[in-house]
Design a protein around this motif. Structure first.
Motif, short mmCIF file in Angstrom:
data_model
loop_
_atom_site.label_atom_id
_atom_site.label_comp_id
_atom_site.label_asym_id
_atom_site.label_seq_id
_atom_site.Cartn_x
_atom_site.Cartn_y
_atom_site.Cartn_z
N ASP A 30 46.86 15.11 22.39
CA ASP A 30 45.92 15.22 21.55
C ASP A 30 45.03 16.96 21.21
O ASP A 30 45.47 17.41 21.55
CB ASP A 30 44.30 14.70 22.27
N ASP A 31 44.01 17.05 21.45
CA ASP A 31 43.39 19.15 20.80
C ASP A 31 44.04 19.25 22.38
O ASP A 31 44.26 20.72 21.67
CB ASP A 31 42.10 18.66 19.92
N ASP A 32 44.10 19.38 23.28
CA ASP A 32 44.37 19.82 23.99
C ASP A 32 44.76 20.29 24.71
O ASP A 32 45.83 20.60 25.66
CB ASP A 32 42.70 19.54 25.56
N GLY A 33 46.24 19.17 23.80
CA GLY A 33 47.33 19.13 24.66
C GLY A 33 47.67 18.18 25.74
O GLY A 33 49.15 18.38 26.35
N ASN A 34 46.94 17.54 25.70
CA ASN A 34 46.78 16.51 26.50
C ASN A 34 48.22 15.00 25.72
O ASN A 34 47.49 14.85 25.42
CB ASN A 34 45.70 15.63 27.00
N LEU A 35 49.49 14.47 26.56
CA LEU A 35 49.78 13.69 25.78
C LEU A 35 49.16 12.30 25.85
O LEU A 35 49.21 11.89 27.60
CB LEU A 35 51.56 13.50 26.78
N SER A 36 49.24 12.21 25.11
CA SER A 36 47.85 10.74 24.81
C SER A 36 48.85 9.15 25.19
O SER A 36 48.30 8.17 25.25
CB SER A 36 47.45 10.32 23.94
N THR B 118 48.07 25.45 21.50
CA THR B 118 48.15 24.99 20.24
C THR B 118 49.38 24.09 20.00
O THR B 118 50.04 24.02 20.78
CB THR B 118 49.10 26.55 19.77
N VAL B 119 48.47 23.07 19.37
CA VAL B 119 49.43 21.47 19.69
C VAL B 119 50.20 21.93 17.94
O VAL B 119 51.02 20.91 17.79
CB VAL B 119 47.67 20.39 20.00
N VAL C 90 58.37 26.81 14.81
CA VAL C 90 57.07 26.71 15.52
C VAL C 90 57.15 26.56 16.97
O VAL C 90 56.81 25.59 17.32
CB VAL C 90 56.28 26.99 15.09
N ALA C 91 56.97 27.40 17.89
CA ALA C 91 56.71 27.40 19.28
C ALA C 91 55.26 26.96 19.82
O ALA C 91 54.33 27.21 19.03
CB ALA C 91 57.01 28.26 20.22
N THR C 92 54.63 25.96 19.52
CA THR C 92 53.48 25.38 20.37
C THR C 92 53.36 24.61 22.08
O THR C 92 54.05 24.91 23.10
CB THR C 92 52.95 23.72 19.96
N ASN C 93 52.04 24.56 22.72
CA ASN C 93 52.39 24.22 24.23
C ASN C 93 52.08 22.36 24.11
O ASN C 93 51.47 21.52 24.28
CB ASN C 93 50.98 24.87 24.71
#
Lengths: 785, 258
Positions: A686-692, A130-131, A345-348
């Motif tokens: 990004d949508d996968d939780g990678n820091l761009s 979840t991002v 709200v917690a996210t990844n």
């Protein structure tokens, strides 16, 4: 002669500007070892294998969460809806954000430690990440919070629904702000050394909060608090990012316990910092405001969601941003009917934490946007609608709808001075002249704000944490030679607290500024200090220094009175000389008094104990609001979307400015940081939780070249504390988002709903505006007819 | 981040450089100014087994002007390019490369061989029809700049070859325009206009894998030729719009009606 109110050379500058600063990274100790962390490459996953065997076989010391005894940080809050979750020192069982530490490798240098980290084998079974905090959760970040909501609270005052229903004008907006971070020049750093002989741990750390770190490290590691020493030497910027106790800090200290006698060092690099130090300002505001025909703000209904990332950071919790946003959203504007539901709200993603201005750069942007929108619809100017609504001196004390009490009220005066400083009338004239031409358009933006500073126990910082941050301590010691050493509980990350504390003590005690040295940042030397946050240290740490110096002065005068055979109430002390009022020839120097106090007990007057020092606490009980206003004019190039800042003025009520140069430096620096957040800085996942934006190639910091000349003005209204000061560390950051968004909106006649104002965002807005006017050409840029 | 282990050699002649590269068998990397290579090594995204430092190689630091062209040795620093007056376009472009410290270290040969599609010198090289001198085991060969760039950070060079110099023809008319988020950043879009031997070229950097030579000779029609992609800094439309605007500005500064 009084030192306060002047700008003597800063005590710390001799070492800082000659390259002799003492930062944690400079620390070299015998047999020192270096730590590198193995970090999660993915945002959300179960750890299926964690095998340190190959790294250990290659000769590295490797630590996992199990090796460290499963230490977990728990940020606590007594708020009813708060869902408490834990943050492990090293991940165990699952990872919750990209960059989370999973294991630690120790080697003789950092290069080899990173080689060893590559040998640790970790297998991950990915979970849906979840991002975005305002989209439905994919898979809970923490089992304790299936909906990812770690905290939700509603502020409710008056009758919002009925007032909105009958309002002349209602404005609805959805606004989002950009995740960014404090990003100090010096990243995080620590050296931990455990001496097994007497079970003493020393932790050199670039922290803003050494006493809080000592308190929790001792508890987590089962050490006597008196046997834990935390030292924050010179620190290269903090901005709140270093007011957090991090899992890496805890792991480093726990590793030191496992390697007694060996100092272990970790100096964070920029890639780690961007990925795993706290982020901030990732918010969404859904707002409905009601206005009367004359522009009076009648009601505000708000729904605020803050992305708090993967963990509730110690000690601030996931509540720090949402509660600040809800408590201060209405800012300096009078309002009766207010409802705001705020949630964390917690996210990844990386955990969010305190960052200079905490939430208000975003909430001020939201509030000012509503005013600008209403003004445009009502045919009013941005100036008039603000004047219509600001709290005025005669309203003070003003109880805000969130029940905070404003003690300032000089907003209109700040705004008026700022308008004068930018030459508002001339700007408006030039703006009108350019309308309809193909010259770059001019926009003017405004922000009024109140900065809540120096919070005492009655309005303590933080969301009902298990402690109250209202007080600090200070010790003023007059040495046998008559010079003064101050052991203060404050910390400095560049704010010049050694200087300010020395000025306060020099004036209160009656000695010269050059005769006072200040020691800060060492828990073995100072009795107590909560540290640097909430613009509190000038007020609270300064207040403690003032009180201790007065107490030391009392003893000096008693002792001198005995020696001079005079009455203490007849004595004056100035520049280290005690004199009898009315008898200028009868004097005694402070060195002689101090010598008697320590070395010549045979001369001690009756009833006076040896020694010459005093330790006092100070708590202002309430806080001190600092009023502020910023105004700027920008030029917008519609063909590229770039913005040039033409003028910038800021006027604040900092109370009494103790060191005007430091005060102006704080304001200028905080505005610069605010401009960075408004125009450049953006942490993008990004949508996968990678820091761009994982390096400074993509995460753009402003340089001096991007920051305009600015005019800084003051409305000096002394606050109700002994020094009359208001905090000034954060206020400047509150304005730029609102000012620049308002100015671009004004220049182009567009709505700005998102930040940062990158050229792409501005270009797209300009193009949309041109399309609406039907003057766009087919290929690209807005037509320049 | 600290770089992974590597061997380091510092030959003093081109022949020794080539020998070291051959010995490294594809695992060698040339270190010149190090402004692009060292950061990616620190991130462990580049892990050469052998680093061949060419900074002590003699004869590669000269800048010579002859008939209508400027020969730039591979080790000529950006700062030297920015300060020379024989090739004003090259000077203007070099002033836009990074910051002072970067220009003092970074080299012309390094920038060309690194082939960053957002860098200034590759765009100038294609726009002016520059010729790149490449040394290899079989001696020197000469490659037209537009045949050198094969993709982002990719060239047609073999792993054991080395750029030793570039010949930049001096244009009779020229214009340079770029747009960067901050001064010194890699540009989002760079446009170079150059007229050499009566041949006018418009070349765009930052909108494709390599510098793109436009077929059109005007800014307005340029947009149709470009297929930029969106990224963190903005949409494809934004980049296209920027390219058109930068082309207008470059053409205007060249004194050419777009």
């Amino acid at each position: 002669m009084s030192s306060l109110g002047t700008s003597p050379p800063r005590k710390e500058d001799r070492r800082l500007v000659t390259g002799r600063g003492r930062f944690v990274g400079d620390l070299q100790l015998p047999r020192m070892r270096h730590v590198a962390f193995v970090r999660s490459p993915i945002a959300h996953a179960r750890i299926t294998t964690l095998d340190a065997g190959p790294a250990r076989d290659a000769g590295y010391r490797v630590f996992t969460q199990a090796d460290l005894g499963g230490i977990v940080l728990r940020a606590q809050s007594a708020l009813p809806s708060y869902v408490e979750t834990g943050q492990p020192a090293l991940a165990e069982g699952k990872v919750r954000f990209q960059g989370e530490p999973v294991a630690a490798v120790v080697a003789t240098d950092r290069y080899r430690a990173e080689d060893g980290a590559e040998l640790v084998e970790v297998d991950y079974a990915p979970l849906p990440p979840t991002v975005c905090a305002w989209l439905p959760p994919e898979s809970p970040v923490h089992d304790e919070a299936p909906d990812n909501v770690l905290l939700e609270r509603t502020f409710d005052a008056g009758d919002v629904d009925a007032t909105l229903a009958s309002a002349f004008l209602t404005v609805r907006r959805e606004l989002t702000t950009n995740r960014h971070a404090g990003n100090p020049m010096e990243c995080r750093a620590g050296v931990a050394l455990f001496d097994p002989a007497d079970r003493r741990l020393t932790f050199w750390s670039g922290t803003q909060v050494p006493h809080l770190v000592r308190n929790m490290i001792a508890e987590l590691l089962g050490l006597s608090e008196g046997n834990v020493r935390v030292v924050a030497p010179d620190v290269g910027g903090g901005f709140g990012v270093k007011a957090v106790l991090y899992p890496e800090d805890v792991a480093l200290c726990a590793i030191a316990l496992e390697m007694p006698g060996t100092p272990v060092k970790w100096v964070e690099d920029r890639v780690e910092h961007l990925a795993a130090a706290t982020h901030a300002r990732d918010h969404r505001y859904l707002l409905t405001a009601g206005f009367s025909e004359d522009g009076t703000l009648l009601a505000l209904d708000a729904d605020v969601t803050c992305n708090v990332g993967a963990y509730s950071v110690y000690p601030w919790t996931a509540g720090i941003e949402p509660l600040m946003a809800g408590g201060l959203l209405t800012g300096p504007y009078k309002l009766t009917h207010y409802r705001a539901t705020v949630r964390g709200v917690a996210t990844n993603t990386a955990p969010s934490g305190p960052y200079r201005g905490v939430a208000r750069p975003a909430s001020v942007f939201a509030m000012e946007t509503m005013l600008d929108d209403a003004a445009a619809r009502l045919g009013m100017t941005g100036v008039d609608i603000r004047r219509r609504n600001v709290i005025r001196p005669e309203d003070i004390p003003y109880k805000m709808p969130s029940r905070l009490v404003d003690d300032s009220g000089h907003y209109d005066e700040c705004l008026t001075k700022a308008l004068d400083a930018v030459g508002y009338d001339d700007l408006v004239e030039e703006q009108q002249r350019r309308r309809g031409t193909d010259e770059p358009q001019i926009g003017i933006g405004f922000a009024c704000y109140n900065e809540l500073t120096g919070l005492g126990r009655a309005a303590s910082a933080g969301p009902r944490m298990p402690f109250r941050t209202g007080h600090d301590a200070c010790t003023v010691r007059i040495n046998p030679d008559g010079r003064v050493t101050v052991f203060s509980g404050v910390t400095s990350q560049g704010q010049g607290l050694e200087t300010t504390v020395a000025q306060i003590v020099a004036d209160a005690l009656g000695v010269g500024y050059d005769d006072v040295d200040v020691r800060i940042g060492d828990t073995d030397a100072s009795l107590w200090g909560f540290g640097a946050f909430s613009s509190r240290q000038a007020v609270i740490g300064g207040g403690a220094a003032h009180r201790s110096a007065l107490a030391a002065r009392t003893k000096v005068l008693r002792l001198a009175a005995g020696l001079l055979e005079a009455d203490p109430s007849d004595l004056l002390i100035e520049n280290g000389v005690i004199a009898v009022a009315g008898s200028p020839d009868v004097t005694i120097g402070l060195p002689e008094v101090a010598r008697v106090a320590y070395l010549e007990s045979n001369r001690l007057p009756e009833g006076i104990e040896p020694g010459l020092e005093a330790t006092e606490f100070y708590d202002p009980i309430r806080g001190a609001f600092a009023a502020g206003a910023q105004v700027a004019a920008v030029e917008v190039d519609r063909t590229t979307g770039s913005i040039s800042i033409l003028r910038w003025a800021c006027v604040e009520d900092a109370g009494r400015a103790m060191h005007p140069q430091i005060v102006d430096g704080q304001i200028a620096g905080s505005i610069a940081q605010g401009i960075g957040g408004a125009l450049y800085e953006h942490l993008v996942y990004d949508d996968d939780g990678n820091l761009s934006t994982g390096t400074l190639l993509d995460y753009l910091m402003p340089t001096s070249a991007e920051i305009p000349e600015m005019t800084i003005g003051h409305v000096e209204r002394p606050a109700a504390n002994p020094l009359g000061v208001r905090g000034v560390g954060e206020g400047g950051t509150l304005g730029p988002n609102a000012v620049l968004a308002g100015a671009v909106s004004d220049a182009l006649g567009v709505k700005i709903d998102e930040l940062p104002l990158s050229p792409s965002v501005v270009w797209t807005a300009a193009r949309r505006a041109a399309e609406d006017r039907g003057v766009v050409d087919e290929d690209g840029g807005p037509d320049r007819e | 981040m600290k770089c992974a282990p590597f061997e380091y050699v510092r030959p003093t002649s081109v022949d020794d450089v080539l020998a070291a590269l051959a010995e490294a068998d594809g695992e060698g990397k040339i270190l010149a100014g190090g402004q692009s290579l060292v950061p990616v090594m620190a991130l462990r995204m580049a892990r050469p087994a052998v680093l061949v430092d060419v900074n002590k190689v003699e004869g590669l630091s000269d800048l010579e002007c002859d008939d209508g062209s400027v020969h730039v040795g591979a080790l000529v620093r950006h700062r030297t390019l920015a300060e020379q007056t024989a090739h004003p376009l090259l000077a203007e472009a070099a002033r836009h490369i990074g910051h002072t410290a970067i220009r003092t270290r970074g080299t012309a040969g390094g920038s060309i061989a690194h082939a960053d599609p957002a860098a200034e010198l590759p765009v100038v090289a294609v726009a002016t029809g520059a010729t790149v001198t490449v040394a290899g085991a079989d001696g020197d060969r000469w490659v037209a700049a537009e045949d050198l760039f094969a993709g982002p950070l990719m060239t047609t060079l073999d792993p054991d070859e080395m750029v030793t110099g570039i010949d930049f023809p001096v244009p009779t008319r020229w214009g340079f325009a770029e747009f960067a988020r901050r001064h010194g950043d890699f540009a989002l879009v760079t446009v170079v206009v150059a007229e050499v031997d009566g041949d006018l070229r418009i070349v765009v950097g930052g909108v494709g894998p390599v510098p793109i030579r436009a077929r059109s000779t005007g800014a307005e029609t340029l947009g149709d030729e470009l297929t930029p992609t969106g990224d963190l800094h903005g949409s494809a439309d934004f980049r296209r719009g920027l390219a058109i605007e930068m082309a207008r500005r470059a053409l205007a500064s060249a004194g050419i009606q777009g």
